[in-house]
Motif scaffolding. Structure first.
Motif, mmCIF file in Angstrom:
data_model
loop_
_atom_site.group_PDB
_atom_site.id
_atom_site.type_symbol
_atom_site.label_atom_id
_atom_site.label_comp_id
_atom_site.label_asym_id
_atom_site.label_seq_id
_atom_site.Cartn_x
_atom_site.Cartn_y
_atom_site.Cartn_z
ATOM 1 N N ARG A 1 0.912 -1.355 -0.034
ATOM 2 C CA ARG A 1 -0.039 0.110 -0.195
ATOM 3 C C ARG A 1 0.917 1.190 0.047
ATOM 4 O O ARG A 1 0.191 2.118 -0.214
ATOM 5 C CB ARG A 1 -0.919 -0.043 1.297
ATOM 6 C CG ARG A 1 -0.290 0.078 2.526
ATOM 7 C CD ARG A 1 -1.322 -0.542 3.716
ATOM 8 N NE ARG A 1 -2.448 0.243 3.733
ATOM 9 C CZ ARG A 1 -3.389 -0.480 4.157
ATOM 10 N NH1 ARG A 1 -3.409 -1.540 4.921
ATOM 11 N NH2 ARG A 1 -4.834 0.143 4.290
ATOM 12 N N ASP A 2 2.016 0.996 0.421
ATOM 13 C CA ASP A 2 2.972 2.408 0.394
ATOM 14 C C ASP A 2 3.633 2.543 -1.277
ATOM 15 O O ASP A 2 4.566 3.518 -1.257
ATOM 16 C CB ASP A 2 3.976 2.454 1.334
ATOM 17 C CG ASP A 2 4.841 1.077 1.488
ATOM 18 O OD1 ASP A 2 4.579 -0.036 0.639
ATOM 19 O OD2 ASP A 2 5.698 0.841 2.394
ATOM 20 N N MET A 3 3.192 1.717 -2.151
ATOM 21 C CA MET A 3 3.734 1.768 -3.474
ATOM 22 C C MET A 3 2.355 2.382 -4.324
ATOM 23 O O MET A 3 1.442 2.390 -3.469
ATOM 24 C CB MET A 3 4.079 0.721 -4.218
ATOM 25 C CG MET A 3 5.648 0.242 -3.602
ATOM 26 S SD MET A 3 6.093 -1.477 -4.195
ATOM 27 C CE MET A 3 6.665 -0.656 -5.709
ATOM 28 N N SER A 4 2.440 2.719 -5.539
ATOM 29 C CA SER A 4 1.324 3.209 -6.226
ATOM 30 C C SER A 4 0.192 2.501 -6.434
ATOM 31 O O SER A 4 0.618 1.208 -6.781
ATOM 32 C CB SER A 4 1.692 4.000 -7.217
ATOM 33 O OG SER A 4 2.247 3.039 -8.372
ATOM 34 N N ALA A 5 -0.855 2.994 -6.892
ATOM 35 C CA ALA A 5 -2.114 1.984 -7.332
ATOM 36 C C ALA A 5 -1.621 1.718 -8.635
ATOM 37 O O ALA A 5 -1.778 0.169 -9.183
ATOM 38 C CB ALA A 5 -3.303 2.820 -7.363
ATOM 39 N N GLU A 6 -0.815 2.121 -9.559
ATOM 40 C CA GLU A 6 -0.296 1.719 -10.664
ATOM 41 C C GLU A 6 0.507 0.636 -10.482
ATOM 42 O O GLU A 6 0.370 -0.393 -11.627
ATOM 43 C CB GLU A 6 0.278 2.989 -11.454
ATOM 44 C CG GLU A 6 -0.626 4.002 -11.792
ATOM 45 C CD GLU A 6 -1.336 5.152 -10.642
ATOM 46 O OE1 GLU A 6 -1.991 5.778 -10.949
ATOM 47 O OE2 GLU A 6 -0.270 5.006 -9.845
#
Length: 349
Positions: free
Chosen positions: A144-149
């Motif tokens: 979750r601390d990376m992008s939704a993409e």
């Protein structure tokens, strides 16, 4: 039968364990040597202290050590060895079924192919089923601390054949601060839609005592439409949300020892309150190599720190089999084995 023998011997399911979190320091050292790479900084410091335990004191410092140590995982054999070592622990602790989180982005982001990760894990699960009699499934988590993409790109890979059939569902983990479930709503919508044919389910970490905890649980339940919540004990703060979760049959995969390390409170009182109110609470290990406790050790903490007795231990395991992502035939088999065990133990239900 004394209560310790009871919980150690009873057939159990584990529904909240991160396979990267089962990476014991001894294996980190072995894999670093095998792959001819330096020990991660987190382990180098431990070498000087002569200890076999990771050192951290809050969620942020834990995650720094956690992601650093997994840098020794490079080949399919590494992932196979990691998973098989955990499944051996399952057999030793009478865990008959495990649903295992894995974090592909933590590996693809450092150049390890998705196929390398999932193939090694899958091979270990297949071997354990035959040789150890341990049933296991994989749950792919998005960071979750990376992008939704980035999460969507990972979902693309997971939906391809044969990987789609190797995964039982998807989840959301890592640092929750500023990363609510709603950030990944489109990812989960697609996962539910395109994973339906393979029977995919959805879950989401709602870590304890986080900022906006209740709002994040609400999003997970109402906006994402999760089938389970990982952690989630802060829900006791909202009675209507407790009733909603109970009514929908959404279970909580709680982890007492990791709670006590991250927040200095293992949340046993809250877990028992929720179970008394009919919520399907379960006990799991989370990241046992880091928190120094597998399922039996977590059950020991519950017995020592709450009113848990034989009846409650039985209910905790019944909950786990009931909310596990298995078919009805397998569920009934596990439930019968639990009933048979309790009957043979001679304790009062």
């Amino acid at each position: 039968m004394d209560i310790k023998t009871f919980y150690q011997s009873m057939p159990k399911a584990e529904l909240h364990v991160h396979i990267e979190g089962t990476l014991e320091p001894t294996m980190v050292r072995d894999l670093a040597s095998r792959n001819n790479i330096p020990l991660p900084r987190a382990l180098s410091a431990l070498e000087l202290k002569g200890t076999n335990n990771y050192a951290f004191d809050d969620l942020s410092s834990f995650l720094a050590v956690y992601y650093g140590a997994m840098g020794v995982l490079h080949t399919s054999q590494d992932f196979f060895d990691l998973a098989y070592a955990y499944l051996l622990k399952c057999r030793a602790q009478n865990i008959v079924h495990a649903e295992i989180f894995f974090d592909p982005q933590a590996h693809t982001s450092r150049g390890v192919a998705f196929s390398t990760v999932i193939t090694g894990l899958r091979d270990a699960l297949s071997k354990a089923q035959v040789e150890l009699g341990v049933s296991a499934q994989l749950i792919m988590c998005f960071l979750r601390d990376m992008s939704a993409e980035s999460a969507m790109a990972t979902l693309d890979e997971a939906l391809s054949s044969p990987y789609k059939e190797w995964i039982s569902g998807v989840g959301l983990d890592s640092d929750e601060r500023g990363n609510p479930p709603s950030k990944f709503a489109a990812v989960f919508t697609r996962a539910r839609r395109e994973g339906a044919a393979a029977g995919w389910k959805l879950t989401c970490h709602c870590d304890i005592d986080q900022e906006n905890s209740i709002e994040h649980i609400r999003q997970a339940v109402r906006d994402i439409g999760v089938d389970r919540i990982d952690h989630g004990t802060n829900i006791v703060e909202d009675g209507k949300l407790v009733d909603e979760v109970r009514g929908k049959g959404i279970g909580l995969t709680c982890c007492p020892i990791s709670n006590s390390v991250v927040t200095r409170d293992f949340k046993g009182k809250e877990m028992m309150e929720l179970m008394d109110r009919g919520v399907r609470v379960t006990v799991n290990s989370d990241d046992p190599a880091y928190f120094r406790g597998y399922v039996n050790e977590n059950l020991a903490l519950m017995c020592d720190g709450t009113h848990v007795g034989f009846k409650e231990l039985t209910q905790l395991q019944r909950n786990a089999f009931m909310i596990s992502w298995i078919d009805d035939e397998q569920r009934n088999k596990f439930l019968k084995s639990l009933d048979d065990f309790v009957e043979a133990s001679g304790v009062k239900r």
